[in-house]
Design a protein around this motif. Structure first.
Motif: not given
Length: 159
Positions: A19-32, A54-57, A129-133
């Motif tokens: 998940l370090a690959e997504f460092r600096g992005k806003v994430l929405l993690i969802v179980n689907t 395009p804005r880092g999400f 859904k979990f929102l991560v800054d």
């Protein structure tokens, strides 16, 4: 390596991803799940991905079969379902458990960071859904009934 960025998961294609690959992005993690009443939320998740990537999400989707056996397929069939029916472009991970002794470490972390209804850590159903800054902090948790479009304002504030 600590916190969310110290964790990793296997993608539906079999590759391991930190998940370090997504460092600096806003994430929405969802179980689907592909056979759930909330499955049409894939459309809304993809709409958020298209508008805000395009804005880092990015959305991170983790299929789960723990609720009503609504995700019975293997990783390949789940990926095909998402691509064919919803043209998803966000990362799709291998099927995981989100509750119990076999809960994936990412979901153990998320549930610890943001407790759910009545203070329980337990995930109640698919499409929680979990929102991560951008710093990897879990800032919000949304119930399955919360449609992706209703979360867009909270995401915008973090971008």
């Amino acid at each position: 390596m600590s916190g969310l960025y110290g964790l990793s998961a296997r993608r539906a294609d079999g590759s391991d991803t930190s998940l370090a690959e997504f460092r600096g992005k806003v994430l929405l993690i969802v179980n689907t799940a592909s056979r759930c009443g909330f499955t049409p939320q894939y459309e809304g998740l993809e709409a958020l991905q298209q508008r805000l990537a395009p804005r880092g999400f990015t959305v991170l989707a983790f299929p789960c079969n723990q609720f009503g056996a609504q995700e019975p397929g293997d990783d390949g069939s789940i990926a095909e379902f998402c691509a064919t029916n919803y043209r998803t472009s966000f990362p799709l991970f291998s099927k995981v458990e989100v509750n119990g002794a076999g809960a994936h470490p990412i979901f153990r972390y998320l549930k610890q960071a943001r407790r759910g209804w009545l203070g329980t850590g337990r995930i109640q159903w698919n499409f929680t859904k979990f929102l991560v800054d951008r710093q990897g902090e879990v800032v919000a948790r949304f119930a399955p009934i919360t449609k992706p479009a209703a979360i867009e304002g909270a995401i915008e504030k973090l971008l």
